[in-house]
Design a protein around this motif. Sequence first.
Motif, PDB file in Angstrom:
ATOM      1  N   VAL A  37       0.841  -1.198   0.000  1.00  0.00           N
ATOM      2  CA  VAL A  37       0.000   0.000   0.000  1.00  0.00           C
ATOM      3  C   VAL A  37       0.877   1.250   0.000  1.00  0.00           C
ATOM      4  O   VAL A  37       1.886   1.320   0.710  1.00  0.00           O
ATOM      5  N   ILE A  38       0.484   2.241  -0.812  1.00  0.00           N
ATOM      6  CA  ILE A  38       1.126   3.552  -0.796  1.00  0.00           C
ATOM      7  C   ILE A  38       0.061   4.599  -0.481  1.00  0.00           C
ATOM      8  O   ILE A  38      -1.127   4.327  -0.602  1.00  0.00           O
ATOM      9  N   SER A  39       0.490   5.796  -0.089  1.00  0.00           N
ATOM     10  CA  SER A  39      -0.446   6.864   0.245  1.00  0.00           C
ATOM     11  C   SER A  39      -0.168   8.094  -0.607  1.00  0.00           C
ATOM     12  O   SER A  39       0.980   8.505  -0.757  1.00  0.00           O
ATOM     13  N   LEU A  40      -1.251   8.674  -1.138  1.00  0.00           N
ATOM     14  CA  LEU A  40      -1.202   9.930  -1.882  1.00  0.00           C
ATOM     15  C   LEU A  40      -2.242  10.874  -1.305  1.00  0.00           C
ATOM     16  O   LEU A  40      -3.198  10.428  -0.675  1.00  0.00           O
ATOM     17  N   SER A  41      -2.084  12.172  -1.548  1.00  0.00           N
ATOM     18  CA  SER A  41      -3.105  13.117  -1.115  1.00  0.00           C
ATOM     19  C   SER A  41      -4.329  12.963  -2.023  1.00  0.00           C
ATOM     20  O   SER A  41      -4.227  12.519  -3.171  1.00  0.00           O
ATOM     21  N   GLN A  42      -5.478  13.345  -1.517  1.00  0.00           N
ATOM     22  CA  GLN A  42      -6.719  13.213  -2.285  1.00  0.00           C
ATOM     23  C   GLN A  42      -6.668  14.064  -3.548  1.00  0.00           C
ATOM     24  O   GLN A  42      -7.121  13.643  -4.614  1.00  0.00           O
ATOM     25  N   ALA A  43      -6.091  15.269  -3.446  1.00  0.00           N
ATOM     26  CA  ALA A  43      -5.999  16.148  -4.618  1.00  0.00           C
ATOM     27  C   ALA A  43      -5.119  15.532  -5.700  1.00  0.00           C
ATOM     28  O   ALA A  43      -5.428  15.602  -6.893  1.00  0.00           O
ATOM     29  N   LYS A  44      -4.014  14.902  -5.296  1.00  0.00           N
ATOM     30  CA  LYS A  44      -3.111  14.275  -6.263  1.00  0.00           C
ATOM     31  C   LYS A  44      -3.777  13.067  -6.910  1.00  0.00           C
ATOM     32  O   LYS A  44      -3.609  12.813  -8.111  1.00  0.00           O
ATOM     33  N   MET A  45      -4.554  12.316  -6.125  1.00  0.00           N
ATOM     34  CA  MET A  45      -5.269  11.169  -6.688  1.00  0.00           C
ATOM     35  C   MET A  45      -6.275  11.633  -7.743  1.00  0.00           C
ATOM     36  O   MET A  45      -6.409  11.004  -8.797  1.00  0.00           O
ATOM     37  N   GLU A  46      -6.969  12.737  -7.477  1.00  0.00           N
ATOM     38  CA  GLU A  46      -7.924  13.267  -8.452  1.00  0.00           C
ATOM     39  C   GLU A  46      -7.205  13.765  -9.703  1.00  0.00           C
ATOM     40  O   GLU A  46      -7.676  13.572 -10.820  1.00  0.00           O
ATOM     41  N   GLU A  47      -6.048  14.404  -9.509  1.00  0.00           N
ATOM     42  CA  GLU A  47      -5.273  14.920 -10.642  1.00  0.00           C
ATOM     43  C   GLU A  47      -4.788  13.782 -11.546  1.00  0.00           C
ATOM     44  O   GLU A  47      -4.765  13.908 -12.766  1.00  0.00           O
ATOM     45  N   LEU A  48      -4.425  12.656 -10.949  1.00  0.00           N
ATOM     46  CA  LEU A  48      -3.941  11.506 -11.714  1.00  0.00           C
ATOM     47  C   LEU A  48      -5.060  10.537 -12.100  1.00  0.00           C
ATOM     48  O   LEU A  48      -4.779   9.466 -12.650  1.00  0.00           O
ATOM     49  N   ASN A  49      -6.302  10.901 -11.805  1.00  0.00           N
ATOM     50  CA  ASN A  49      -7.474  10.053 -12.082  1.00  0.00           C
ATOM     51  C   ASN A  49      -7.364   8.686 -11.431  1.00  0.00           C
ATOM     52  O   ASN A  49      -7.627   7.655 -12.048  1.00  0.00           O
ATOM     53  N   LEU A  50      -6.976   8.682 -10.160  1.00  0.00           N
ATOM     54  CA  LEU A  50      -6.868   7.445  -9.390  1.00  0.00           C
ATOM     55  C   LEU A  50      -7.953   7.421  -8.328  1.00  0.00           C
ATOM     56  O   LEU A  50      -8.367   8.465  -7.828  1.00  0.00           O
ATOM     57  N   PHE A  51      -8.386   6.223  -7.983  1.00  0.00           N
ATOM     58  CA  PHE A  51      -9.376   6.050  -6.930  1.00  0.00           C
ATOM     59  C   PHE A  51      -8.797   5.172  -5.845  1.00  0.00           C
ATOM     60  O   PHE A  51      -7.834   4.434  -6.061  1.00  0.00           O
ATOM     61  N   ARG A  52      -9.400   5.237  -4.658  1.00  0.00           N
ATOM     62  CA  ARG A  52      -8.947   4.441  -3.527  1.00  0.00           C
ATOM     63  C   ARG A  52      -9.002   2.959  -3.899  1.00  0.00           C
ATOM     64  O   ARG A  52     -10.003   2.468  -4.376  1.00  0.00           O
ATOM     65  N   GLY A  53      -7.879   2.250  -3.708  1.00  0.00           N
ATOM     66  CA  GLY A  53      -7.827   0.834  -4.012  1.00  0.00           C
ATOM     67  C   GLY A  53      -7.346   0.511  -5.412  1.00  0.00           C
ATOM     68  O   GLY A  53      -7.218  -0.663  -5.760  1.00  0.00           O
ATOM     69  N   ASP A  54      -7.066   1.526  -6.233  1.00  0.00           N
ATOM     70  CA  ASP A  54      -6.553   1.267  -7.579  1.00  0.00           C
ATOM     71  C   ASP A  54      -5.136   0.724  -7.523  1.00  0.00           C
ATOM     72  O   ASP A  54      -4.373   1.022  -6.603  1.00  0.00           O
ATOM     73  N   ASN A  55      -4.773  -0.032  -8.544  1.00  0.00           N
ATOM     74  CA  ASN A  55      -3.399  -0.507  -8.687  1.00  0.00           C
ATOM     75  C   ASN A  55      -2.596   0.547  -9.426  1.00  0.00           C
ATOM     76  O   ASN A  55      -3.055   1.096 -10.428  1.00  0.00           O
ATOM     77  N   VAL A  56      -1.398   0.842  -8.931  1.00  0.00           N
ATOM     78  CA  VAL A  56      -0.520   1.806  -9.577  1.00  0.00           C
ATOM     79  C   VAL A  56       0.845   1.171  -9.800  1.00  0.00           C
ATOM     80  O   VAL A  56       1.283   0.317  -9.029  1.00  0.00           O
ATOM     81  N   LEU A  57       1.498   1.590 -10.865  1.00  0.00           N
ATOM     82  CA  LEU A  57       2.847   1.150 -11.174  1.00  0.00           C
ATOM     83  C   LEU A  57       3.796   2.244 -10.727  1.00  0.00           C
ATOM     84  O   LEU A  57       3.684   3.385 -11.182  1.00  0.00           O
ATOM     85  N   LEU A  58       4.702   1.927  -9.826  1.00  0.00           N
ATOM     86  CA  LEU A  58       5.696   2.882  -9.345  1.00  0.00           C
ATOM     87  C   LEU A  58       7.014   2.593 -10.038  1.00  0.00           C
ATOM     88  O   LEU A  58       7.441   1.444 -10.115  1.00  0.00           O
ATOM     89  N   LYS A  59       7.663   3.650 -10.528  1.00  0.00           N
ATOM     90  CA  LYS A  59       8.960   3.494 -11.175  1.00  0.00           C
ATOM     91  C   LYS A  59       9.984   4.263 -10.365  1.00  0.00           C
ATOM     92  O   LYS A  59       9.816   5.439 -10.085  1.00  0.00           O
ATOM     93  N   GLY A  60      11.048   3.553  -9.987  1.00  0.00           N
ATOM     94  CA  GLY A  60      12.094   4.150  -9.170  1.00  0.00           C
ATOM     95  C   GLY A  60      13.393   4.280  -9.933  1.00  0.00           C
ATOM     96  O   GLY A  60      13.411   4.435 -11.152  1.00  0.00           O
ATOM     97  N   LYS A  61      14.480   4.173  -9.205  1.00  0.00           N
ATOM     98  CA  LYS A  61      15.799   4.295  -9.798  1.00  0.00           C
ATOM     99  C   LYS A  61      16.218   3.000 -10.475  1.00  0.00           C
ATOM    100  O   LYS A  61      15.683   1.933 -10.197  1.00  0.00           O
TER     101      LYS A  61
END
Length: 143
Positions: A37-61
């Motif tokens: 689980v990761i956490s984002l602000s509600q405004a950022k989730m809306e900006e990225l069109n994400l909803f609570r419980g969605d799967n996201v791909l994180l890209k790091g180094k």
Amino acid sequence: MADPATNAPVAPAEAPKKKRSPNRLVVEEALNDDNSVISLSQAKMEELNLFRGDNVLLKGKKRKDTVCIVLADDNLDDSKIRLNKVVRKNLRCRLGDIVSVHACGDVPYGKRVHVLPLDDTIEGITGNLFDTYLKPYYLEAYR
């Protein structure tokens, strides 16, 4: 250069503001202890069109990436993301680094999980390892 109609100097065109990618976020320590689980602000989730419980791909180094579940956190800045220590290690990033977040489509359910412990990591542990460690971790958990 002067404007011929008014003979007043024309101001140079303003440089366009550098557009920052909205999906690049600064890593912060997670408050929960869930490895998926990761956490984002509600405004950022809306900006990225994400909803609570969605799967996201994180890209790091170093071209590392992982899939997590996103949750909203009201006490988090819009430019930050909260990642668990295990997720940070998978992405090869530290606190303060930048990771990118992308919406991930449907992730199929896994049919099998192979867990192969190393001999030196289970020295001194007795009993059934499946019932003690693995079953509680995976049972009834959306991982």
